[in-house]
Design an enzyme around this catalytic site. Structure first.
Site, PDB file in Angstrom:
ATOM      1  N   GLY A  91       0.820  -1.213   0.000  1.00  0.00           N
ATOM      2  CA  GLY A  91       0.000   0.000   0.000  1.00  0.00           C
ATOM      3  C   GLY A  91       0.853   1.262   0.000  1.00  0.00           C
ATOM      4  N   ARG A 129       0.281  -5.291  -4.849  1.00  0.00           N
ATOM      5  CA  ARG A 129       0.330  -6.284  -3.775  1.00  0.00           C
ATOM      6  C   ARG A 129       0.570  -7.662  -4.378  1.00  0.00           C
ATOM      7  NH1 ARG A 129      -0.796  -4.232   1.078  1.00  0.00           N
ATOM      8  NH2 ARG A 129      -2.188  -2.432   1.232  1.00  0.00           N
ATOM      9  N   GLY A 130       1.015  -8.583  -3.536  1.00  0.00           N
ATOM     10  CA  GLY A 130       1.159  -9.969  -3.971  1.00  0.00           C
ATOM     11  C   GLY A 130       2.582 -10.301  -4.386  1.00  0.00           C
ATOM     12  N   GLY A 179       6.070  -3.098   3.137  1.00  0.00           N
ATOM     13  CA  GLY A 179       5.578  -3.448   4.473  1.00  0.00           C
ATOM     14  C   GLY A 179       5.944  -4.878   4.855  1.00  0.00           C
ATOM     15  N   ASP A 180       5.219  -5.437   5.829  1.00  0.00           N
ATOM     16  CA  ASP A 180       5.634  -6.750   6.336  1.00  0.00           C
ATOM     17  C   ASP A 180       5.534  -7.835   5.267  1.00  0.00           C
ATOM     18  OD1 ASP A 180       2.900  -6.510   6.456  1.00  0.00           O
ATOM     19  OD2 ASP A 180       2.679  -7.671   8.296  1.00  0.00           O
ATOM     20  N   ASP A 220       3.314  -0.962  11.739  1.00  0.00           N
ATOM     21  CA  ASP A 220       3.237  -2.241  12.453  1.00  0.00           C
ATOM     22  C   ASP A 220       4.373  -3.208  12.094  1.00  0.00           C
ATOM     23  OD1 ASP A 220       2.402  -2.759   9.888  1.00  0.00           O
ATOM     24  OD2 ASP A 220       0.590  -3.832  10.435  1.00  0.00           O
ATOM     25  N   ARG A 275      -4.943  -2.009   9.639  1.00  0.00           N
ATOM     26  CA  ARG A 275      -5.507  -3.322   9.337  1.00  0.00           C
ATOM     27  C   ARG A 275      -5.444  -4.245  10.540  1.00  0.00           C
ATOM     28  NH1 ARG A 275      -2.030  -5.443   5.563  1.00  0.00           N
ATOM     29  NH2 ARG A 275      -3.015  -4.419   3.809  1.00  0.00           N
ATOM     30  N   ASP A 280       0.568   1.733   8.638  1.00  0.00           N
ATOM     31  CA  ASP A 280       0.024   1.217   9.896  1.00  0.00           C
ATOM     32  C   ASP A 280       1.057   1.199  11.020  1.00  0.00           C
ATOM     33  OD1 ASP A 280      -2.272   0.864   8.505  1.00  0.00           O
ATOM     34  OD2 ASP A 280      -2.169  -1.317   8.389  1.00  0.00           O
ATOM     35  N   THR A 321       5.127   1.232   5.965  1.00  0.00           N
ATOM     36  CA  THR A 321       3.724   0.891   6.210  1.00  0.00           C
ATOM     37  C   THR A 321       3.069   2.029   6.946  1.00  0.00           C
ATOM     38  OG1 THR A 321       2.245  -0.374   7.625  1.00  0.00           O
ATOM     39  CG2 THR A 321       4.553  -0.506   8.160  1.00  0.00           C
TER      40      THR A 321
HETATM   41  O1  F6P Z   1      -0.740  -0.907   4.016  1.00  0.00           O
HETATM   42  C1  F6P Z   1      -1.628  -0.866   5.053  1.00  0.00           C
HETATM   43  C2  F6P Z   1      -2.952  -0.296   4.615  1.00  0.00           C
HETATM   44  O2  F6P Z   1      -2.851   1.086   4.393  1.00  0.00           O
HETATM   45  C3  F6P Z   1      -4.017  -0.630   5.621  1.00  0.00           C
HETATM   46  O3  F6P Z   1      -4.164   0.309   6.644  1.00  0.00           O
HETATM   47  C4  F6P Z   1      -5.229  -0.775   4.778  1.00  0.00           C
HETATM   48  O4  F6P Z   1      -6.076  -1.754   5.296  1.00  0.00           O
HETATM   49  C5  F6P Z   1      -4.708  -1.279   3.494  1.00  0.00           C
HETATM   50  O5  F6P Z   1      -3.391  -0.867   3.401  1.00  0.00           O
HETATM   51  C6  F6P Z   1      -5.545  -0.829   2.342  1.00  0.00           C
HETATM   52  O6  F6P Z   1      -4.788  -0.809   1.175  1.00  0.00           O
HETATM   53  P1  F6P Z   1      -5.281  -1.221  -0.283  1.00  0.00           P
HETATM   54  O7  F6P Z   1      -6.707  -0.837  -0.417  1.00  0.00           O
HETATM   55  O8  F6P Z   1      -4.373  -0.455  -1.168  1.00  0.00           O
HETATM   56  O9  F6P Z   1      -5.052  -2.688  -0.415  1.00  0.00           O
END
Ligand code: F6P
Length: 435
Positions: free
Chosen positions: A80, A146-147, A171-172, A204, A247, A202, A200
């Site tokens: 994200g 993502r992925g 992120g993680d 986290d 999240r 978040d 991130t």
């Molecule tokens: O990367 C964390 C985050 O910002 C979370 O807080 C949120 O749930 C998620 O990504 C939403 O990201 P996307 O809609 O881009 O998958």
């Protein structure tokens, strides 16, 4: 589990940084590999310090592993968005180019997808000119996704492109991807460094005291709370309800609550709560309206887990619950439940729902985050040039560290309900335990 990062081999090349490191300096300009940052800053008087429980200190090394003129470095951004990604990209490129004289810098597009030829995404050359103006903009000039992709395929791409160093800004989940790539590289015996930069919104990721962009996100989140408070305190039976990102960890909600001081209940995924019953949120709101005339509630989106229906809930390509999906929208759920509760009791309420959603992360970095992004990027380059690998740049007790990815991916950073942060939140809100 080891606290020390892996290295590709002995450092035999003098650093081109030209720093002076006078003998006897308390903190030398070049950092020796045996400098440590203790995990625990506090001890009880009389305790012995266990120096094995420590991180390797980050920073420039007097001798480096990679010969800059023959080195190709590459970058990718995954996961994200977060304020400051472009600042990190720019500082990585400038540090590599100007300070170390690295010959060739590449950008892979759209996260790990850029390492998979099947995506058909061209590799972009990066130079100071290419990144000159990106730091004022949110998002990432490289694109993100993502992925994961098949790890062997990704390593094949790195080899084919002649990459010696790969920076993964993510992120993680991305750190897990970076670790898998590093393990495959080690299995093949390649001299290829993998360096993570923690990203991130978040906040986290384990072993980094704060991720970049977090301050910016909290500032935007506080503005949303301010609006909710203004609306709530101006209406008859006013309730302001704010949903914020987070999240699995509620750090944005907790910090924005602390910054605002106007929140009356803050709900995060780490702390159990109930809506119903005499000790539930709804009864508390009723009490607030009777005694104070208005209420402000902040809820972290991760509380939407209470709405999850077994395996049917929507997930993103990384396997995360899609908390933005209407079926998991905890804010809308709260809105319905609160309105229904007061309707049943014939109590007039005016509920205003504020969801800043992606506004907290789709913005440029503020001043302090911009500085922090630059520091993280420079530390990442120092580590990479010294041949460190399978590691992430961390910051602990305000000092930069080189943290093994195996340790990063093994742990998660969460709010501890018994720790000072949550005590401060519940002190400012005055909320009871909703259980
Ligand atoms: O990367 C964390 C985050 O910002 C979370 O807080 C949120 O749930 C998620 O990504 C939403 O990201 P996307 O809609 O881009 O998958």
């Amino acid at each position: 589990m080891n606290w020390m990062p892996k290295t590709l081999g002995p450092c035999t090349i003098d650093s081109p940084l030209g720093l002076s490191s006078a003998a006897g300096d308390e903190v030398p300009d070049y950092v020796a590999d045996d400098r440590r940052v203790l995990v625990t800053a506090e001890i009880t008087a009389g305790d012995r310090i266990d120096e094995r429980q420590a991180f390797e200190r980050g920073g420039p090394r007097a001798r480096i592993f990679f010969d800059p003129g023959r080195t190709t470095a590459a970058l990718l951004t995954a996961g994200g968005l977060c304020p400051g990604i472009n600042n990190v990209i720019r500082s990585l490129v400038l540090q590599l180019h100007h300070k170390y004289g690295v010959a060739r810098i590449l950008g892979f597009r759209y996260g790990f997808a850029g390492l998979d030829p099947a995506s058909g995404l061209p590799v972009v050359p990066l130079e100071p000119d290419t990144v000159a103006h990106i730091h004022g903009r949110g998002g990432t000039m490289l694109g993100t996704s993502r992925g994961q992709r098949e790890v062997g395929t990704m390593v094949d791409t790195l080899v084919r492109e002649g990459v010696h160093i790969l920076f993964v800004i993510g992120g993680d989940g991305s750190m897990r991807g970076a670790h898998a790539i590093a393990e495959e590289i080690a299995r093949r015996g390649l001299d290829l460094a993998i360096i993570g930069v923690p990203k991130t919104i978040d906040n986290d990721i384990a072993w980094v005291d704060k991720t970049f962009g977090f301050d910016t996100a909290v500032s935007v989140a506080r503005s949303a709370i301010d609006a909710a408070h203004t609306e709530a305190s101006s209406a008859l039976g006013g309730i302001g309800l704010v949903r914020l990102m987070g999240r699995e960890a509620g750090f944005i909600a907790a910090h924005a609550t602390l910054a605002s001081r106007d929140v009356n209940a803050c709900l995060v995924p780490e702390v159990r709560f109930t809506l119903d019953g005499p000790r539930g949120l709804l009864a508390y709101l009723e009490w607030r309206l009777v005694h104070r005339g208005h209420a402000v509630v902040v809820v972290a989106e991760g509380c939407g887990r209470m709405l999850v229906e077994r395996d049917q809930s929507p997930r993103d390509p990384s396997g995360n619950l899609k908390l933005s999906d209407v079926s998991l929208d905890i804010g809308r759920h709260f809105e319905q439940r609160i309105n229904a509760y007061f309707r049943d009791r014939n109590v007039p309420v005016t509920l205003k729902y504020v969801d800043p959603s992606y506004m907290v992360r789709g913005v440029p970095a503020n001043a302090m985050d911009a500085i922090y992004c630059d520091e993280l990027a420079r530390m990442a380059v120092h580590a990479a040039m010294a041949g460190k690998t399978d590691m992430m740049v961390g910051r602990w007790h305000g000092t930069f560290t080189n943290v093994p990815l195996a340790r990063v991916v093994a742990e998660k950073r969460r709010i501890d309900p018994d720790h000072e942060l949550w005590l401060a939140v519940t002190e400012t809100t005055g909320q009871p335990q909703f259980v």
